[in-house]
Design a protein around this motif. Structure first.
Motif, PDB file in Angstrom:
ATOM      1  N   ARG A  27       2.287  35.474 -16.985  1.00  0.00           N
ATOM      2  CA  ARG A  27       3.151  35.456 -18.169  1.00  0.00           C
ATOM      3  C   ARG A  27       3.456  34.030 -18.616  1.00  0.00           C
ATOM      4  NH1 ARG A  27       7.042  38.228 -16.152  1.00  0.00           N
ATOM      5  NH2 ARG A  27       8.408  36.473 -15.668  1.00  0.00           N
ATOM      6  N   THR A  28       3.647  33.114 -17.653  1.00  0.00           N
ATOM      7  CA  THR A  28       4.084  31.760 -18.001  1.00  0.00           C
ATOM      8  C   THR A  28       2.978  30.714 -17.933  1.00  0.00           C
ATOM      9  OG1 THR A  28       4.700  31.201 -15.732  1.00  0.00           O
ATOM     10  CG2 THR A  28       6.392  32.241 -17.111  1.00  0.00           C
ATOM     11  N   GLY A  29       1.954  30.964 -17.118  1.00  0.00           N
ATOM     12  CA  GLY A  29       0.901  29.970 -16.924  1.00  0.00           C
ATOM     13  C   GLY A  29       1.314  28.834 -16.006  1.00  0.00           C
ATOM     14  N   SER A  30       2.437  28.976 -15.308  1.00  0.00           N
ATOM     15  CA  SER A  30       2.954  27.926 -14.432  1.00  0.00           C
ATOM     16  C   SER A  30       2.120  27.808 -13.159  1.00  0.00           C
ATOM     17  CB  SER A  30       4.409  28.237 -14.056  1.00  0.00           C
ATOM     18  OG  SER A  30       4.840  27.399 -13.010  1.00  0.00           O
ATOM     19  N   SER A  31       1.621  26.595 -12.892  1.00  0.00           N
ATOM     20  CA  SER A  31       0.835  26.390 -11.680  1.00  0.00           C
ATOM     21  C   SER A  31       1.689  26.546 -10.420  1.00  0.00           C
ATOM     22  CB  SER A  31       0.159  25.020 -11.704  1.00  0.00           C
ATOM     23  OG  SER A  31       1.123  23.995 -11.787  1.00  0.00           O
ATOM     24  N   ALA A  32       2.989  26.297 -10.538  1.00  0.00           N
ATOM     25  CA  ALA A  32       3.890  26.489  -9.391  1.00  0.00           C
ATOM     26  C   ALA A  32       3.948  27.966  -8.997  1.00  0.00           C
ATOM     27  CB  ALA A  32       5.283  25.972  -9.722  1.00  0.00           C
ATOM     28  N   LEU A  33       4.016  28.841  -9.973  1.00  0.00           N
ATOM     29  CA  LEU A  33       4.040  30.276  -9.684  1.00  0.00           C
ATOM     30  C   LEU A  33       2.704  30.753  -9.136  1.00  0.00           C
ATOM     31  CD1 LEU A  33       6.140  31.603 -12.682  1.00  0.00           C
ATOM     32  CD2 LEU A  33       6.790  31.565 -10.266  1.00  0.00           C
ATOM     33  N   ARG A  34       1.617  30.156  -9.582  1.00  0.00           N
ATOM     34  CA  ARG A  34       0.306  30.491  -9.029  1.00  0.00           C
ATOM     35  C   ARG A  34       0.251  30.111  -7.555  1.00  0.00           C
ATOM     36  NH1 ARG A  34      -3.766  27.371 -11.914  1.00  0.00           N
ATOM     37  NH2 ARG A  34      -3.146  25.758 -10.467  1.00  0.00           N
TER      38      ARG A  34
END
Length: 97
Positions: free
Chosen positions: A38-45
């Motif tokens: 949803r966000t494209g955040s590398s931290a969430l990946r």
């Protein structure tokens, strides 16, 4: 039943707890991955990857003991190594922007 040589009650409780770890770890991984998409955040990946590794470690250690009859110490070592790697990735995810 692999190397669970304790009482049947203890063996059953271990299976229940490991199943809970698999379910909760899978849910955390799924929701982290969903948030990443949803966000494209590398931290969430990285967070999703870390929790996936920890969860996979619990699954693999249980499979080694129950299905392959690998000795208990080896199963614990596999679980510990994958938990360590998963936590390292989770820690990294907290510092990624």
């Amino acid at each position: 039943m692999g190397h669970l040589s304790g009482s049947p009650t203890v063996a059953t409780l271990i299976i229940i707890v490991k199943t809970g770890i698999l379910i909760l770890g899978g849910l955390i991984t799924y929701f982290s991955l969903k948030a990443y998409r949803r966000t494209g955040s590398s931290a969430l990946r990285a967070l999703a990857l870390g929790f996936g590794i920890v969860t996979f470690g619990a699954l693999l250690a249980g499979a080694f003991d129950m299905l392959l009859s690998i000795d208990f110490a080896t199963g614990v070592l596999v679980d510990a190594v994958l938990t360590f790697v998963g936590f390292a990735v989770i820690t990294y995810s907290l510092y990624v922007e």
